[in-house]
Scaffold this motif. Structure first.
Motif, PDB file in Angstrom:
ATOM      1  N   LEU A  16     -31.449  35.178  48.792  1.00  0.00           N
ATOM      2  CA  LEU A  16     -30.926  33.811  48.818  1.00  0.00           C
ATOM      3  C   LEU A  16     -30.868  33.319  50.255  1.00  0.00           C
ATOM      4  O   LEU A  16     -30.571  34.081  51.180  1.00  0.00           O
ATOM      5  N   CYS A  21     -26.998  28.351  50.313  1.00  0.00           N
ATOM      6  CA  CYS A  21     -25.691  28.733  49.774  1.00  0.00           C
ATOM      7  C   CYS A  21     -24.584  27.917  50.433  1.00  0.00           C
ATOM      8  O   CYS A  21     -23.660  27.426  49.764  1.00  0.00           O
ATOM      9  N   LYS A  24     -24.547  24.424  49.071  1.00  0.00           N
ATOM     10  CA  LYS A  24     -23.936  24.426  47.739  1.00  0.00           C
ATOM     11  C   LYS A  24     -22.425  24.224  47.836  1.00  0.00           C
ATOM     12  O   LYS A  24     -21.856  23.368  47.135  1.00  0.00           O
ATOM     13  N   VAL A  40     -28.534  28.273  42.962  1.00  0.00           N
ATOM     14  CA  VAL A  40     -29.599  28.336  43.963  1.00  0.00           C
ATOM     15  C   VAL A  40     -30.889  28.717  43.250  1.00  0.00           C
ATOM     16  O   VAL A  40     -31.030  29.846  42.759  1.00  0.00           O
ATOM     17  N   ALA A 206     -20.612  31.496  51.690  1.00  0.00           N
ATOM     18  CA  ALA A 206     -22.074  31.532  51.692  1.00  0.00           C
ATOM     19  C   ALA A 206     -22.573  32.928  52.038  1.00  0.00           C
ATOM     20  O   ALA A 206     -23.495  33.456  51.397  1.00  0.00           O
ATOM     21  N   MET A 209     -22.075  35.266  49.142  1.00  0.00           N
ATOM     22  CA  MET A 209     -23.053  35.009  48.079  1.00  0.00           C
ATOM     23  C   MET A 209     -24.393  35.671  48.397  1.00  0.00           C
ATOM     24  O   MET A 209     -25.041  36.262  47.519  1.00  0.00           O
TER      25      MET A 209
END
Length: 218
Positions: A16, A21, A24, A40, A206, A209
């Motif tokens: 990712l 992230c 988001k 994502v 982020a 994630m």
């Protein structure tokens, strides 16, 4: 799969994208009803298919800025020889390192490259290669200040003038030095969100994630 050390910067290639992230969490915070919980994905980068909305994420920053930031985040972890070599690279870019901060040379507030990049994104949106959704937005990272109201309204007029295609962006977000500028192209308005206090939380979530996605591949 990238191996992640929790005490060091993220690897350059991960499943990712950290920027996606981070975006988001910014959008979910500023526009919870519009976006709900974004996933994502790809083309566009962030999507909520139940709300039929997607966001393309991109950046408009100079090559020198990117190069300096890449060097700077690694400096605390280098050997003495490598540290000195990389500090010389920063000097060549006219960037000063005052641990843990990089001092970049002043750049003219010129959004020409950003406008060109947005035009390209409109073209790609109409290429037929994107997930079919009812609403598309665009999020742009920049390393310039956008605190001049006249410049913001000039950008708004320019973005609105691009909305003459079959598929158009409804919002264009410019994330500029801790502030999110939301260009509402349908209603021809600009709204500002000061996010300096929230940035640490966005960054923490982020990174987590990204780490979780890498762990899922083990």
């Amino acid at each position: 799969m990238a191996k992640i050390d929790k005490n060091r910067p993220l690897p350059s290639h991960t499943k990712l994208s950290y920027d996606e992230c981070y975006t988001k969490f910014v959008l979910e915070y500023c526009y919870p009803e519009r976006y709900g919980t974004l996933s994502v994905l790809d083309k566009p980068d962030l999507q909520n298919r139940s709300l039929d909305i997607g966001v393309e994420v991109t950046a408009s920053v100079s090559k020198n800025f990117k190069a300096a930031e890449s060097i700077g985040c690694k400096l605390p972890y280098l050997s003495k020889d490598q540290f000195e070599k990389n500090c010389k690279k920063l000097e060549d870019l006219h960037v000063e390192y005052h641990a843990p901060v990089l001092i970049h040379p002043p750049e003219p507030v010129y959004f020409g490259p950003t406008i060109e990049m947005v035009e390209t994104k409109f073209e790609k949106l109409n290429s037929g290669h994107y997930q079919q959704l009812s609403t598309y937005d665009l999020f742009v990272w920049v390393n310039l200040f956008l605190d001049d109201a006249k410049t913001r309204h000039e950008l708004l007029d320019k973005f609105v003038s691009m909305c003459d295609k079959e598929c158009n962006y409804s919002f264009i977000f410019i994330y500029a030095i801790d502030t999110l500028y939301a260009f509402d192209l349908c209603n021809k308005q600009v709204k500002c969100f000061e996010l300096k206090q929230q940035n640490y939380d966005f960054a923490r979530k982020a990174r987590q994630m990204v780490e979780d996605a890498e762990a899922d591949q083990l």
